[in-house]
Design an enzyme around this catalytic site. Structure first.
Site, mmCIF file in Angstrom:
data_model
loop_
_atom_site.group_PDB
_atom_site.id
_atom_site.type_symbol
_atom_site.label_atom_id
_atom_site.label_comp_id
_atom_site.label_asym_id
_atom_site.label_seq_id
_atom_site.Cartn_x
_atom_site.Cartn_y
_atom_site.Cartn_z
ATOM 1 N N THR A 35 0.963 -1.521 -0.208
ATOM 2 C CA THR A 35 0.186 -0.392 -0.227
ATOM 3 C C THR A 35 1.265 1.439 0.075
ATOM 4 O OG1 THR A 35 -2.161 0.709 1.055
ATOM 5 C CG2 THR A 35 -0.043 0.120 2.665
ATOM 6 N N LYS A 76 2.915 0.970 -4.106
ATOM 7 C CA LYS A 76 2.892 0.727 -5.220
ATOM 8 C C LYS A 76 2.898 0.733 -6.194
ATOM 9 C CE LYS A 76 -2.853 0.325 -3.107
ATOM 10 N NZ LYS A 76 -3.508 0.500 -3.484
ATOM 11 N N ASN A 79 -0.830 -4.227 -5.296
ATOM 12 C CA ASN A 79 -0.816 -3.826 -4.170
ATOM 13 C C ASN A 79 -1.053 -5.766 -4.174
ATOM 14 O OD1 ASN A 79 -3.807 -5.682 -5.470
ATOM 15 N ND2 ASN A 79 -4.906 -4.201 -3.885
ATOM 16 N N ASP A 124 -7.038 -4.222 -6.806
ATOM 17 C CA ASP A 124 -8.094 -2.727 -6.685
ATOM 18 C C ASP A 124 -9.229 -2.328 -7.722
ATOM 19 O OD1 ASP A 124 -6.869 -2.197 -4.593
ATOM 20 O OD2 ASP A 124 -5.133 -0.343 -4.799
ATOM 21 N N GLY A 157 -11.017 13.232 -8.153
ATOM 22 C CA GLY A 157 -9.939 12.779 -7.423
ATOM 23 C C GLY A 157 -8.963 12.870 -9.349
ATOM 24 N N ALA A 158 -8.330 12.464 -8.922
ATOM 25 C CA ALA A 158 -6.608 12.256 -9.681
ATOM 26 C C ALA A 158 -5.148 11.392 -9.424
ATOM 27 C CB ALA A 158 -6.342 13.105 -10.521
ATOM 28 N N GLY A 178 -3.695 8.874 -6.536
ATOM 29 C CA GLY A 178 -2.962 6.905 -6.754
ATOM 30 C C GLY A 178 -4.140 5.842 -7.204
ATOM 31 N N ARG A 213 -8.706 18.979 -7.598
ATOM 32 C CA ARG A 213 -8.291 20.297 -7.925
ATOM 33 C C ARG A 213 -7.522 21.155 -8.672
ATOM 34 N NH1 ARG A 213 -5.647 20.761 -1.957
ATOM 35 N NH2 ARG A 213 -4.752 19.301 -2.744
ATOM 36 N N THR A 214 -6.263 20.448 -8.818
ATOM 37 C CA THR A 214 -5.712 20.002 -9.956
ATOM 38 C C THR A 214 -5.007 19.851 -11.123
ATOM 39 O OG1 THR A 214 -4.352 20.215 -7.785
ATOM 40 C CG2 THR A 214 -2.856 20.507 -10.161
HETATM 41 P P1 ATR Z 1 -4.670 8.537 -3.021
HETATM 42 O O1 ATR Z 1 -3.176 7.497 -3.515
HETATM 43 O O2 ATR Z 1 -5.021 8.440 -1.421
HETATM 44 O O3 ATR Z 1 -5.211 9.153 -4.446
HETATM 45 P P2 ATR Z 1 -3.193 11.283 -3.688
HETATM 46 O O4 ATR Z 1 -2.140 10.507 -4.518
HETATM 47 O O5 ATR Z 1 -1.888 12.447 -2.896
HETATM 48 O O6 ATR Z 1 -3.360 10.263 -2.145
HETATM 49 O O7 ATR Z 1 -4.424 11.639 -4.422
HETATM 50 C C1 ATR Z 1 -5.286 12.419 -3.869
HETATM 51 C C2 ATR Z 1 -6.404 13.438 -4.217
HETATM 52 O O8 ATR Z 1 -7.580 14.328 -3.110
HETATM 53 C C3 ATR Z 1 -5.313 14.658 -5.141
HETATM 54 O O9 ATR Z 1 -6.902 13.872 -6.522
HETATM 55 C C4 ATR Z 1 -5.634 15.103 -4.980
HETATM 56 O O10 ATR Z 1 -5.620 16.838 -5.693
HETATM 57 P P3 ATR Z 1 -4.472 17.066 -6.092
HETATM 58 O O11 ATR Z 1 -4.285 16.916 -7.116
HETATM 59 O O12 ATR Z 1 -5.179 18.556 -6.361
HETATM 60 O O13 ATR Z 1 -3.903 17.329 -4.893
HETATM 61 C C5 ATR Z 1 -6.887 15.297 -3.501
HETATM 62 N N1 ATR Z 1 -7.519 16.380 -2.397
HETATM 63 C C6 ATR Z 1 -6.852 16.417 -1.956
HETATM 64 N N2 ATR Z 1 -6.191 17.319 -0.704
HETATM 65 C C7 ATR Z 1 -7.788 18.367 -1.853
HETATM 66 C C8 ATR Z 1 -8.405 19.114 -1.207
HETATM 67 N N3 ATR Z 1 -8.510 20.112 0.050
HETATM 68 N N4 ATR Z 1 -9.469 19.789 -1.814
HETATM 69 C C9 ATR Z 1 -9.084 19.426 -3.184
HETATM 70 N N5 ATR Z 1 -9.176 17.695 -3.502
HETATM 71 C C10 ATR Z 1 -7.704 17.369 -2.633
#
Ligand code: ATR
Length: 259
Positions: A43, A47, A68, A83, A107-108, A110, A132-133
């Site tokens: 994890t 990964k 995973n 997954d 979300g985009a 991992g 967000r990004t």
């Molecule tokens: P994981 O492996 O759990 O997906 P990650 O790769 O850090 O963790 O991804 C976290 C996701 O949550 C990303 O899509 C992140 O958006 P960014 O790519 O813009 O960073 C999103 N995320 C985390 N905190 C956030 C916030 N406060 N508002 C909006 N999106 C958030």
């Protein structure tokens, strides 16, 4: 959940958790080749890093770019990713039809990668990724574009696309216990008119997003079924046996409640 499953089936095996520092990864993976080791789960944050250590990879692991589940076959390490099938089994449990569904993924990061792979291979009509990004959503959509109709969703199209979604998925950390627990990944009041809402967060069991969706009368699912089913798929790869799903659910719920 794995130890409960081993016990239930009378399998003499033990599943243990290890905290592995990045600099120890090489050694830890080498130890997995020992004859008495069946394999491992991997994890965050390893990964992706473990891909390079595998002797062979499943198509899913290759395409998702993450492992995973590692299976030790006589010292030969096979890297897989459960997954994606785990997520599809979770949605199947909720009687969700993915073929020709219009899906919106928030979300985009991992966790999004396996979901994108799962939904596109299951034949969704359209998958829109909002993040967000925005550059990360665009990069993910481009990377998986050969598997189906996947596109980045700009802010200005979020509202109509969410309203019309058959399936809305949260793969961000918003709503997760801790810093972001009180937050929803969507602006207040924005939800599908008639779609299913899936959140991969499982602590807390009911995120703000899921509570809002329930209040609006929408069907929902949290991340627990995905957690169990990815584990069940791993269990089968290691043991060759069907996993005792209700026992795994019950063990996981007990462990989560005692946190
Ligand atoms: P994981 O492996 O759990 O997906 P990650 O790769 O850090 O963790 O991804 C976290 C996701 O949550 C990303 O899509 C992140 O958006 P960014 O790519 O813009 O960073 C999103 N995320 C985390 N905190 C956030 C916030 N406060 N508002 C909006 N999106 C958030």
């Amino acid at each position: 959940m794995h130890n409960a499953a081993f016990n239930a089936l009378g399998i003499d095996a033990l599943y243990t958790a290890r905290d592995v520092a990045p600099e120890d990864l090489t050694q830890v993976i080498k130890a997995l080749r020992a004859p008495d080791v069946w394999g491992a789960n991997v994890t965050v944050p390893h990964k992706r890093a473990v891909l390079a250590f595998m002797d062979d990879l499943s198509d899913a692991a290759k395409r998702i770019g993450a492992v995973n589940t590692i299976v030790n076959k006589n010292g030969y390490l096979y890297g897989d990713n459960t997954d994606a099938p785990g997520y599809l089994r979770a949605l199947a449990d909720a009687n969700i039809t993915l073929k020709d569904a219009d899906a919106v993924l928030l979300g985009a990061g991992g966790a999004a990668r396996a979901i994108v792979y799962a939904l596109l291979t299951a034949g969704v009509k359209r998958l829109s990724i909002h993040n967000r990004t925005p550059e990360k959503a665009q990069a993910l959509a481009t990377e998986f574009s050969t598997l189906g109709n996947v596109q980045a969703l700009p802010d200005e199209e979020l509202t109509p696309r969410v309203h019309g979604a058959d399936l809305l998925i949260n793969s961000t950390s918003l709503g997760m216990s801790g810093l972001h627990e009180h937050l929803s990944p969507l602006p207040a009041g924005l939800l599908p008119y008639n779609g299913f809402v899936s959140d991969i967060v499982y602590v807390p069991a009911r995120t703000k997003l899921l509570k809002d969706a329930t209040l609006q009368g929408l069907a929902t699912q949290n991340g627990l079924p995905m957690l169990i089913y990815q584990g069940a798929e791993s269990f089968t790869r290691w043991t060759g046996q069907n996993a005792p799903i209700p026992i795994m659910f019950s063990a996981a719920r007990t462990a989560l409640e005692s946190r």
